[in-house]
Design a protein around this motif. Structure first.
Motif, mmCIF file in Angstrom:
data_model
loop_
_atom_site.group_PDB
_atom_site.id
_atom_site.type_symbol
_atom_site.label_atom_id
_atom_site.label_comp_id
_atom_site.label_asym_id
_atom_site.label_seq_id
_atom_site.Cartn_x
_atom_site.Cartn_y
_atom_site.Cartn_z
ATOM 1 N N ILE A 1 0.870 -1.157 0.000
ATOM 2 C CA ILE A 1 0.000 0.000 0.000
ATOM 3 C C ILE A 1 0.914 1.214 0.000
ATOM 4 O O ILE A 1 1.753 1.372 0.896
ATOM 5 C CB ILE A 1 -0.954 0.003 1.213
ATOM 6 N N VAL A 2 0.795 2.046 -1.012
ATOM 7 C CA VAL A 2 1.660 3.214 -1.151
ATOM 8 C C VAL A 2 1.117 4.321 -0.245
ATOM 9 O O VAL A 2 0.000 4.796 -0.424
ATOM 10 C CB VAL A 2 1.726 3.675 -2.619
ATOM 11 N N PRO B 1 5.648 9.139 -1.175
ATOM 12 C CA PRO B 1 6.645 8.985 -2.238
ATOM 13 C C PRO B 1 7.614 7.822 -2.010
ATOM 14 O O PRO B 1 7.947 7.113 -2.940
ATOM 15 C CB PRO B 1 7.382 10.317 -2.238
ATOM 16 N N SER B 2 8.066 7.614 -0.808
ATOM 17 C CA SER B 2 8.962 6.481 -0.525
ATOM 18 C C SER B 2 8.501 5.729 0.711
ATOM 19 O O SER B 2 9.295 5.111 1.406
ATOM 20 C CB SER B 2 10.402 6.972 -0.360
ATOM 21 N N GLN B 3 7.204 5.775 0.970
ATOM 22 C CA GLN B 3 6.623 5.086 2.129
ATOM 23 C C GLN B 3 5.577 4.083 1.650
ATOM 24 O O GLN B 3 4.763 4.402 0.781
ATOM 25 C CB GLN B 3 5.949 6.077 3.073
ATOM 26 N N TYR B 4 5.642 2.896 2.211
ATOM 27 C CA TYR B 4 4.664 1.878 1.862
ATOM 28 C C TYR B 4 4.469 0.933 3.038
ATOM 29 O O TYR B 4 5.295 0.859 3.942
ATOM 30 C CB TYR B 4 5.087 1.108 0.607
ATOM 31 N N LEU B 5 3.366 0.206 2.986
ATOM 32 C CA LEU B 5 3.054 -0.802 3.993
ATOM 33 C C LEU B 5 2.832 -2.130 3.269
ATOM 34 O O LEU B 5 2.084 -2.188 2.292
ATOM 35 C CB LEU B 5 1.793 -0.410 4.767
ATOM 36 N N ASP B 6 3.502 -3.182 3.732
ATOM 37 C CA ASP B 6 3.339 -4.496 3.118
ATOM 38 C C ASP B 6 2.040 -5.151 3.567
ATOM 39 O O ASP B 6 1.584 -4.958 4.695
ATOM 40 C CB ASP B 6 4.515 -5.401 3.480
ATOM 41 N N ALA B 7 1.464 -5.931 2.657
ATOM 42 C CA ALA B 7 0.239 -6.667 2.943
ATOM 43 C C ALA B 7 0.246 -7.942 2.104
ATOM 44 O O ALA B 7 1.103 -8.126 1.241
ATOM 45 C CB ALA B 7 -0.984 -5.816 2.608
ATOM 46 N N LYS B 8 -0.720 -8.817 2.378
ATOM 47 C CA LYS B 8 -0.856 -10.064 1.633
ATOM 48 C C LYS B 8 -2.271 -10.142 1.077
ATOM 49 O O LYS B 8 -3.245 -10.039 1.823
ATOM 50 C CB LYS B 8 -0.585 -11.263 2.543
#
Length: 120
Positions: free
Chosen positions: A29-30, A33-40
Motif C-alpha cells: 500500500i503506497v 513517495p517512498s513510504q509503503y506498507l506491506d500486505a498479503k
C-alpha cells in the motif's frame, strides 16, 4: 488453498458482483513517495481484492496499491501492477486487519491477468 473459486452474487449476504479466487499474492500500500506498507492479498476478482495487513483503513478510503501477481502459466514469474481502489470493508482478525478493496482504477492488462487466475 490457492486457486479455489469463491461464490459471486448476493448469496447468504455476499453482495459481491464478481467471482473470486483464493490467492497468496504480495501487495504494498503506497503511503507516500517512498513510504509503503506491506500486505498479503488473500483473494481476488476482476472487481477488487481482499488483503491482510497490520494497518487499519476507514471504509471509503482511496488507496494506491502495488501488486505482485504471479503469471498463471509460470508462477515463478511475477507481474508488478498498480491499482487504485476504495476500501469497501475492514475486519480485525488476530491483531491484523482484513481489508476489502474495490477497484476504482485498474488497467485492462491487469484485469486480463486477474481473469486468467479467476477463470483458469
Amino acid at each position: 488453498m490457492e486457486g479455489k473459486p469463491l461464490a459471486a452474487g448476493n448469496v447468504a449476504g455476499n453482495a459481491r458482483e464478481h467471482e473470486r479466487i483464493n490467492v497468496n499474492w504480495r501487495a504494498r500500500i503506497v503511503a507516500g513517495p517512498s513510504q509503503y506498507l506491506d500486505a498479503k492479498v488473500i483473494n481476488a476478482s476482476i472487481g477488487g481484492v481482499c488483503f491482510v495487513g497490520d494497518h487499519p483503513y476507514r471504509q471509503g478510503t482511496e488507496l494506491h496499491v502495488a501488486l505482485a501477481i504471479p503469471a498463471p502459466e509460470d508462477r515463478t514469474k511475477l507481474h508488478y501492477v498498480q491499482v487504485r481502489g476504495k476500501v469497501a470493508y475492514q475486519v480485525m482478525n488476530n491483531h491484523m486487519f482484513k481489508i476489502g478493496l474495490q477497484f476504482t482504477a485498474v488497467d485492462e492488462t491487469t484485469v486480463n491477468l486477474i481473469k486468467k487466475w479467476v477463470w483458469s
